[in-house]
Design a protein around this motif. Sequence first.
Motif, PDB file in Angstrom:
ATOM      1  N   LEU A  78     -46.785 -26.296  53.959  1.00 36.75           N
ATOM      2  CA  LEU A  78     -46.392 -26.098  52.506  1.00 36.75           C
ATOM      3  C   LEU A  78     -46.323 -24.461  52.227  1.00 36.75           C
ATOM      4  CD1 LEU A  78     -48.485 -28.701  51.328  1.00 36.75           C
ATOM      5  CD2 LEU A  78     -46.207 -28.770  51.735  1.00 36.75           C
ATOM      6  N   ASN A  79     -45.492 -24.265  51.492  1.00 39.78           N
ATOM      7  CA  ASN A  79     -45.376 -22.737  51.026  1.00 39.78           C
ATOM      8  C   ASN A  79     -46.921 -22.226  50.518  1.00 39.78           C
ATOM      9  OD1 ASN A  79     -42.724 -22.617  51.384  1.00 39.78           O
ATOM     10  ND2 ASN A  79     -42.250 -23.275  49.084  1.00 39.78           N
ATOM     11  N   ALA A  80     -46.828 -20.967  50.839  1.00 40.35           N
ATOM     12  CA  ALA A  80     -48.263 -20.441  50.705  1.00 40.35           C
ATOM     13  C   ALA A  80     -48.404 -19.829  49.291  1.00 40.35           C
ATOM     14  CB  ALA A  80     -48.364 -19.123  51.511  1.00 40.35           C
ATOM     15  N   THR A  81     -48.131 -20.711  48.337  1.00 39.91           N
ATOM     16  CA  THR A  81     -48.102 -20.479  46.840  1.00 39.91           C
ATOM     17  C   THR A  81     -49.370 -21.210  46.386  1.00 39.91           C
ATOM     18  OG1 THR A  81     -46.887 -22.211  46.479  1.00 39.91           O
ATOM     19  CG2 THR A  81     -45.879 -20.366  46.590  1.00 39.91           C
ATOM     20  N   VAL A  82     -49.879 -21.019  45.049  1.00 45.65           N
ATOM     21  CA  VAL A  82     -50.946 -21.716  44.467  1.00 45.65           C
ATOM     22  C   VAL A  82     -50.800 -23.184  44.535  1.00 45.65           C
ATOM     23  CG1 VAL A  82     -52.481 -22.114  42.556  1.00 45.65           C
ATOM     24  CG2 VAL A  82     -51.662 -19.740  43.381  1.00 45.65           C
ATOM     25  N   ASP A  83     -49.553 -23.862  44.020  1.00 46.05           N
ATOM     26  CA  ASP A  83     -49.155 -25.140  44.132  1.00 46.05           C
ATOM     27  C   ASP A  83     -49.098 -25.710  45.500  1.00 46.05           C
ATOM     28  OD1 ASP A  83     -49.314 -25.272  41.253  1.00 46.05           O
ATOM     29  OD2 ASP A  83     -47.118 -25.204  41.090  1.00 46.05           O
ATOM     30  N   GLY A  84     -48.406 -24.944  46.102  1.00 49.31           N
ATOM     31  CA  GLY A  84     -48.412 -25.607  47.734  1.00 49.31           C
ATOM     32  C   GLY A  84     -49.811 -25.635  48.265  1.00 49.31           C
ATOM     33  N   GLN A  85     -50.628 -24.691  48.142  1.00 43.49           N
ATOM     34  CA  GLN A  85     -52.072 -24.788  48.669  1.00 43.49           C
ATOM     35  C   GLN A  85     -52.898 -26.066  47.835  1.00 43.49           C
ATOM     36  OE1 GLN A  85     -52.781 -23.272  51.703  1.00 43.49           O
ATOM     37  NE2 GLN A  85     -50.543 -23.024  51.275  1.00 43.49           N
ATOM     38  N   THR A  86     -52.599 -26.050  46.533  1.00 42.75           N
ATOM     39  CA  THR A  86     -53.319 -27.080  46.000  1.00 42.75           C
ATOM     40  C   THR A  86     -52.955 -28.508  46.682  1.00 42.75           C
ATOM     41  OG1 THR A  86     -53.224 -25.710  43.934  1.00 42.75           O
ATOM     42  CG2 THR A  86     -53.679 -28.083  43.567  1.00 42.75           C
ATOM     43  N   THR A  87     -51.654 -28.532  46.970  1.00 44.93           N
ATOM     44  CA  THR A  87     -51.161 -30.028  47.370  1.00 44.93           C
ATOM     45  C   THR A  87     -51.590 -30.154  48.869  1.00 44.93           C
ATOM     46  OG1 THR A  87     -48.937 -29.439  46.091  1.00 44.93           O
ATOM     47  CG2 THR A  87     -48.899 -31.181  47.649  1.00 44.93           C
ATOM     48  N   ALA A  88     -51.686 -28.969  49.571  1.00 49.32           N
ATOM     49  CA  ALA A  88     -52.065 -28.985  50.921  1.00 49.32           C
ATOM     50  C   ALA A  88     -53.512 -29.676  50.880  1.00 49.32           C
ATOM     51  CB  ALA A  88     -51.974 -27.969  51.566  1.00 49.32           C
TER      52      ALA A  88
END
Lengths: 196, 196
Positions: free
Chosen positions: B142-152
């Motif tokens: 996932l992308n290294a963005t806040v939303d991406g990391q939350t999803t991860a």
Amino acid sequence: MSSSEIDTLIEMMAKLPGLGPRSARRAVLHMIRKRGLLLTPLADAMQAVAATARECLNCGNIGTSDICDICASEKRATGELCVVEDVSDLWAMERAGVFKGRYHVLGGTLSALEGVGPEDISIPKLVDRVTSEHISEVILALNATVDGQTTAHYIADQLEDRVRLTSLAQGVPVGGELDYLDEGTISAALTARKTL
Amino acid sequence: MSSSEIDTLIEMMAKLPGLGPRSARRAVLHMIRKRGLLLTPLADAMQAVAATARECLNCGNIGTSDICDICASEKRATGELCVVEDVSDLWAMERAGVFKGRYHVLGGTLSALEGVGPEDISIPKLVDRVTSEHISEVILALNATVDGQTTAHYIADQLEDRVRLTSLAQGVPVGGELDYLDEGTISAALTARKTL
């Protein structure tokens, strides 16, 4: 991995000016997601343009008939003829909406290096039109580049004494800030300064 | 002035991501000039994609059949499943050409603000696939963005103890210069430093 049809479309889109492989992929994905709204209508619009677009036989503008709307309109027979390098320049002039006459699209500039002579950029046609359309003023709206200005001088030589010749004013762009302008523009604006 | 068909095409092209009114005009003029090479084939390619493109029912990739080439290939049944946000991320991974397993496209990230929950981004489907396809490792790309990391993190919680979970390494990009990198990347690269 995408399929071959999609890859083909991406490769073709990437050939358009302003798009590279990355933006072509983004555009194609976007189109596929909105296929009903974008992909099919876009394909139809392209087919329509491919079937109808043609160069105006008189001025070189691109339109959908042999004689473009501007050349066909009697209202535009003002005796003023605006000479531009390219169709995109003509469209830019039309967006400004202030010129009421007709155009002549050269389709390029004179270039000794690239072997572009007067007959390659429809200068003889321009000279003919000045006579046949009873033109009183030729406005040279060529780009302010070396090639553009060389071409303007050549045209001026050809038409001297036959018609009034003018060119677009050079100066500070509307909304422009001096700090961001090149020296040539500032110098031209100062030379052409107006009394208030 | 351009004709209505040409104007319609310009307006549609301007809706594509990465193109504005100006670049759309340039692209359309370019296409008209090369109509045999570009305009007609491009319209045909779009029609072909509009008729055939669809989402893979299994992984969410975009291809030309109900099950995409990757999901259809037995060679890709390696027991590794790479989770990505978007089809464009999947294509980017495939261009790298190093991952030999299958993908799962979420189609977005969790977002409390925008009301995107786990069932909106096919997380239940992912959990099912881990069981039904005998997955041994889930790679969270996932992308290294806040939303991406939350999803991860959310996915990691769901799959904990059922499968090996990994994520892409963070560090200095190949060819990257330290001077142009943000502090977060440098800090991550230092923390994950390797013994030579």
